[in-house]
Scaffold this motif. Structure first.
Motif, PDB file in Angstrom:
ATOM      1  N   HIS A  23      47.604 -32.461   6.213  1.00  0.00           N
ATOM      2  CA  HIS A  23      47.304 -32.038   7.426  1.00  0.00           C
ATOM      3  C   HIS A  23      46.109 -33.242   7.895  1.00  0.00           C
ATOM      4  O   HIS A  23      46.033 -33.588   9.550  1.00  0.00           O
ATOM      5  CB  HIS A  23      46.166 -31.422   7.393  1.00  0.00           C
ATOM      6  N   MET A  24      45.528 -34.025   7.107  1.00  0.00           N
ATOM      7  CA  MET A  24      44.645 -34.343   7.507  1.00  0.00           C
ATOM      8  C   MET A  24      45.125 -36.073   8.595  1.00  0.00           C
ATOM      9  O   MET A  24      45.234 -36.270   9.234  1.00  0.00           O
ATOM     10  CB  MET A  24      43.446 -35.547   6.419  1.00  0.00           C
ATOM     11  N   VAL A  25      46.482 -36.574   8.361  1.00  0.00           N
ATOM     12  CA  VAL A  25      47.692 -37.126   8.732  1.00  0.00           C
ATOM     13  C   VAL A  25      47.461 -36.630   9.900  1.00  0.00           C
ATOM     14  O   VAL A  25      48.208 -37.463  11.063  1.00  0.00           O
ATOM     15  CB  VAL A  25      48.686 -37.623   7.482  1.00  0.00           C
ATOM     16  N   ARG A  26      47.875 -35.429   9.914  1.00  0.00           N
ATOM     17  CA  ARG A  26      48.982 -35.444  11.814  1.00  0.00           C
ATOM     18  C   ARG A  26      47.790 -34.745  12.006  1.00  0.00           C
ATOM     19  O   ARG A  26      47.828 -35.581  13.312  1.00  0.00           O
ATOM     20  CB  ARG A  26      48.875 -33.824  10.611  1.00  0.00           C
ATOM     21  N   GLU A  27      46.497 -34.253  11.866  1.00  0.00           N
ATOM     22  CA  GLU A  27      45.612 -34.100  13.060  1.00  0.00           C
ATOM     23  C   GLU A  27      44.952 -35.606  13.360  1.00  0.00           C
ATOM     24  O   GLU A  27      45.367 -35.797  14.722  1.00  0.00           O
ATOM     25  CB  GLU A  27      44.495 -33.942  12.148  1.00  0.00           C
ATOM     26  N   LEU A  28      45.092 -36.673  12.751  1.00  0.00           N
ATOM     27  CA  LEU A  28      44.611 -37.819  13.064  1.00  0.00           C
ATOM     28  C   LEU A  28      45.606 -38.687  14.409  1.00  0.00           C
ATOM     29  O   LEU A  28      45.634 -39.720  15.159  1.00  0.00           O
ATOM     30  CB  LEU A  28      44.571 -38.976  12.743  1.00  0.00           C
ATOM     31  N   VAL A  29      47.367 -38.272  13.438  1.00  0.00           N
ATOM     32  CA  VAL A  29      48.269 -38.665  14.601  1.00  0.00           C
ATOM     33  C   VAL A  29      47.973 -37.905  15.984  1.00  0.00           C
ATOM     34  O   VAL A  29      48.265 -38.993  17.158  1.00  0.00           O
ATOM     35  CB  VAL A  29      49.845 -38.613  13.713  1.00  0.00           C
ATOM     36  N   ILE A  30      48.462 -36.801  16.124  1.00  0.00           N
ATOM     37  CA  ILE A  30      47.941 -36.583  16.925  1.00  0.00           C
ATOM     38  C   ILE A  30      47.156 -36.294  17.821  1.00  0.00           C
ATOM     39  O   ILE A  30      46.790 -36.495  19.131  1.00  0.00           O
ATOM     40  CB  ILE A  30      48.094 -34.748  17.283  1.00  0.00           C
ATOM     41  N   HIS A  31      45.840 -36.992  17.361  1.00  0.00           N
ATOM     42  CA  HIS A  31      44.659 -37.983  18.530  1.00  0.00           C
ATOM     43  C   HIS A  31      44.835 -38.764  18.942  1.00  0.00           C
ATOM     44  O   HIS A  31      43.445 -39.396  18.928  1.00  0.00           O
ATOM     45  CB  HIS A  31      43.425 -37.116  17.762  1.00  0.00           C
ATOM     46  N   GLY A  32      46.429 -39.572  18.402  1.00  0.00           N
ATOM     47  CA  GLY A  32      46.033 -40.874  19.120  1.00  0.00           C
ATOM     48  C   GLY A  32      46.137 -42.223  17.875  1.00  0.00           C
ATOM     49  O   GLY A  32      45.993 -43.250  18.298  1.00  0.00           O
ATOM     50  N   ARG A  36      47.218 -45.141   7.764  1.00  0.00           N
ATOM     51  CA  ARG A  36      47.619 -45.948   6.423  1.00  0.00           C
ATOM     52  C   ARG A  36      47.246 -44.385   5.842  1.00  0.00           C
ATOM     53  O   ARG A  36      46.211 -43.807   5.457  1.00  0.00           O
ATOM     54  CB  ARG A  36      46.434 -46.655   6.383  1.00  0.00           C
ATOM     55  N   ALA A  37      48.427 -43.844   5.219  1.00  0.00           N
ATOM     56  CA  ALA A  37      48.580 -42.927   4.729  1.00  0.00           C
ATOM     57  C   ALA A  37      48.755 -42.376   3.391  1.00  0.00           C
ATOM     58  O   ALA A  37      50.195 -43.658   2.531  1.00  0.00           O
ATOM     59  CB  ALA A  37      50.386 -41.759   5.095  1.00  0.00           C
ATOM     60  N   CYS A  38      47.712 -43.121   2.287  1.00  0.00           N
ATOM     61  CA  CYS A  38      47.669 -43.409   1.391  1.00  0.00           C
ATOM     62  C   CYS A  38      48.250 -41.955  -0.127  1.00  0.00           C
ATOM     63  O   CYS A  38      48.132 -41.162   0.045  1.00  0.00           O
ATOM     64  CB  CYS A  38      46.520 -43.382   0.217  1.00  0.00           C
ATOM     65  N   ILE A  39      49.946 -42.867  -0.653  1.00  0.00           N
ATOM     66  CA  ILE A  39      49.980 -42.091  -1.825  1.00  0.00           C
ATOM     67  C   ILE A  39      50.478 -42.561  -2.961  1.00  0.00           C
ATOM     68  O   ILE A  39      50.003 -44.037  -2.799  1.00  0.00           O
ATOM     69  CB  ILE A  39      51.519 -41.436  -1.452  1.00  0.00           C
ATOM     70  N   CYS A  50      56.609 -35.880   0.632  1.00  0.00           N
ATOM     71  CA  CYS A  50      55.901 -35.750   1.863  1.00  0.00           C
ATOM     72  C   CYS A  50      55.558 -37.173   2.496  1.00  0.00           C
ATOM     73  O   CYS A  50      56.297 -37.169   3.786  1.00  0.00           O
ATOM     74  CB  CYS A  50      54.413 -36.771   0.312  1.00  0.00           C
ATOM     75  N   VAL A  51      56.572 -38.362   1.806  1.00  0.00           N
ATOM     76  CA  VAL A  51      57.664 -39.209   2.467  1.00  0.00           C
ATOM     77  C   VAL A  51      58.552 -38.494   3.582  1.00  0.00           C
ATOM     78  O   VAL A  51      58.384 -39.288   4.764  1.00  0.00           O
ATOM     79  CB  VAL A  51      57.706 -40.235   2.112  1.00  0.00           C
ATOM     80  N   ASP A  52      58.917 -38.117   3.387  1.00  0.00           N
ATOM     81  CA  ASP A  52      59.739 -37.150   4.135  1.00  0.00           C
ATOM     82  C   ASP A  52      59.631 -36.913   5.653  1.00  0.00           C
ATOM     83  O   ASP A  52      59.854 -37.034   6.422  1.00  0.00           O
ATOM     84  CB  ASP A  52      60.571 -36.530   3.333  1.00  0.00           C
ATOM     85  N   TYR A  53      58.276 -36.631   4.827  1.00  0.00           N
ATOM     86  CA  TYR A  53      57.220 -35.288   6.142  1.00  0.00           C
ATOM     87  C   TYR A  53      56.920 -36.732   7.512  1.00  0.00           C
ATOM     88  O   TYR A  53      57.071 -36.951   8.265  1.00  0.00           O
ATOM     89  CB  TYR A  53      56.331 -34.130   5.446  1.00  0.00           C
ATOM     90  N   LEU A  54      56.344 -37.185   6.615  1.00  0.00           N
ATOM     91  CA  LEU A  54      55.095 -37.915   6.895  1.00  0.00           C
ATOM     92  C   LEU A  54      55.917 -39.506   8.075  1.00  0.00           C
ATOM     93  O   LEU A  54      56.096 -39.918   8.936  1.00  0.00           O
ATOM     94  CB  LEU A  54      54.733 -39.028   6.460  1.00  0.00           C
ATOM     95  N   ARG A  56      58.345 -38.688   9.716  1.00  0.00           N
ATOM     96  CA  ARG A  56      58.843 -38.353  11.377  1.00  0.00           C
ATOM     97  C   ARG A  56      57.553 -38.368  11.807  1.00  0.00           C
ATOM     98  O   ARG A  56      57.860 -37.889  13.712  1.00  0.00           O
ATOM     99  CB  ARG A  56      59.178 -37.153  11.063  1.00  0.00           C
ATOM    100  N   LEU A  57      56.154 -38.489  11.697  1.00  0.00           N
ATOM    101  CA  LEU A  57      55.125 -38.886  12.366  1.00  0.00           C
ATOM    102  C   LEU A  57      54.928 -40.172  13.023  1.00  0.00           C
ATOM    103  O   LEU A  57      55.431 -41.476  12.261  1.00  0.00           O
ATOM    104  CB  LEU A  57      53.835 -38.355  12.014  1.00  0.00           C
ATOM    105  N   PRO A  58      54.417 -40.024  13.988  1.00  0.00           N
ATOM    106  CA  PRO A  58      54.278 -41.910  14.421  1.00  0.00           C
ATOM    107  C   PRO A  58      53.121 -42.240  14.181  1.00  0.00           C
ATOM    108  O   PRO A  58      52.587 -42.147  13.164  1.00  0.00           O
ATOM    109  CB  PRO A  58      54.763 -41.212  16.638  1.00  0.00           C
TER     110      PRO A  58
END
Ligand SMILES: NC(=O)c1ccc[n+]([C@@H]2O[C@H](COP(=O)([O-])OP(=O)(O)OC[C@H]3O[C@@H](n4cnc5c(N)ncnc54)[C@H](OP(=O)(O)O)[C@@H]3O)[C@@H](O)[C@H]2O)c1
Length: 371
Positions: A23-32, A36-39, A50-54, A56-58
């Motif tokens: 959710h943190m990644v989603r929130e940040l992406v939505i706000h521009g 870097r998503a660390c897994i 998670c990779v499948d979901y992420l 799809r995010l810009p």
């Protein structure tokens, strides 16, 4: 103070395969933001989901191999970043040796070390980056109230000045039952000390959430409280932390990650605020705690009247009625006043857990005879 904006460069998030991290990644992406998503392990079942979901995010770059127990494993991810959202934690699932391959196998030790050793590695990577100006650390209400709830007077309102360690018998505090709270308390102090000794290069903010609930973005996020709410809606009885009824102290994950972002973007000196650079995130829409088997079940029933719900136990196997007490009072007051955090009604949170549990095929609700 080092306020962060999307124009300052990328930000990094740790623990992105988890509920809050995703959710943190989603929130940040939505706000521009560029993120870097660390897994830890992209080839694990959780990592793949998670990779499948992420993917799809810009503006998301996935950085694999970031393990809290491996020094230097966050260096590449943090290089050139303006900020770090440190969400990852070892949450007690390390005994099986598969999900926590670099742990000791002693759950309470791994939980504590995941905070202290893991966060020292995160701090070292921040210092090595030369660019990170702010870290927002996801601590917990466990660092505020810990196991002290039952000892406080009824109606006591927890604030950022409360520490779970205060007034607790030192021997009890060191015991394995307190390893999570101890990890969170000590890690908060560790981060604050490191920020102070950075000579003003970076500062630190801590968020202290209660039970994190809300919509599920991908299947691998299921666990803890959202899993139990799904079980209730799916006609199954709770299994964790026990089969018994209890109070839920909910914070919506969307409100929580928004507060993380607002804290990072705020130009204020968080250290100068009442209780220091920490924000209690507990109390949802003015309701601090709701009872699982009655109030929470009632919300599910209101929105999904045809579901046959599970039933938490209210008597022991000896037929004794259990005592269910709530001593948690809060309404995210400081976060609202200082950060402008917004808190949605708990009904929205519960409905979102149930809707997404059905949508992702996590539960298959049974219908009541009358429906
Ligand atoms: N859930 C709650 O109600 C609650 C309440 C208060 C505070 N918190 C705090 O909120 C944060 C997020 O919790 P959550 O509920 O969202 O947890 P979660 O869904 O279980 O996610 C935990 C994340 O930490 C990662 N992780 C575990 N061990 C790691 C290691 N050795 N190295 C790197 N990453 C590791 C996990 O990665 P893998 O997928 O690879 O295991 C996962 O991405 C934690 O700091 C937690 O203490 C949670």
């Amino acid at each position: 103070m080092p306020a962060i904006s999307p124009l300052d460069g990328p930000v990094a998030v740790t623990g992105c395969s988890g509920f809050t991290g995703g959710h943190m990644v989603r929130e940040l992406v939505i706000h521009g933001y560029e993120v870097r998503a660390c897994i830890r392990d992209a080839s694990s079942w959780r990592g793949k989901d998670c990779v499948d979901y992420l993917s799809r995010l810009p503006r998301v770059e996935i950085v694999d191999g970031c393990d809290l127990f491996t020094a230097g494993s966050y260096d590449d991810a943090f290089k050139g970043c303006a900020g770090v959202f440190h969400v990852a934690a070892v949450l007690g699932n390390s005994a099986d040796g598969k999900s926590q391959p670099l742990g000791t196998g002693d759950v309470s030790q791994d939980v504590y070390d995941g905070g202290m050793v893991g966060t020292q590695n995160v701090i070292d990577a921040i210092n090595a980056s030369g660019s990170v100006a702010r870290i927002v650390y996801t601590s917990s209400m466990a660092a505020v109230s810990g196991a002290k709830g039952a000892t406080m007077p009824k109606g006591y309102e927890w604030t950022e000045t409360d520490w779970a360690s205060d007034g607790v018998d030192p021997e009890r505090w060191q015991g394995p039952r307190n390893s999570y709270a101890r990890s969170k308390v000590d890690t908060e102090h560790l981060i604050n000390r490191a920020a102070d000794s950075s000579g003003g290069r970076w500062d630190a903010i801590t968020m202290n959430p209660a039970m994190i609930c809300g919509p599920i973005l991908f299947k691998a996020q299921v666990g803890q409280w959202i899993e139990q709410i799904g079980r209730l809606a799916g006609g199954l009885d709770p299994t964790w932390p026990s089969r018994y009824d209890m109070y839920y102290n909910i914070i919506d994950v969307r409100d929580l990650v928004k507060a993380h972002r607002l804290a990072a973007e705020s130009p204020m000196d968080h250290r100068a605020t009442d209780g220091g650079p920490r924000y209690v995130m507990h109390g949802t829409g003015g309701r601090s705690a709701i009872r699982f088997g009655t109030e929470l079940a009632g919300i599910i029933h209101e929105y999904f009247p045809s579901y046959a719900l599970g039933k938490p136990a209210t008597v022991t196997s000896h037929g004794e009625p259990i005592t269910v007490v709530s001593n948690m009072v809060n309404d995210c007051k400081k976060a609202k006043e200082v950060l402008g955090a917004t808190i949605r009604p708990v009904e929205d949170t519960i409905r979102a857990v149930v809707e997404t549990s059905v949508e992702l095929g996590i539960i298959d609700p049974k219908l009541t005879q009358s429906a």
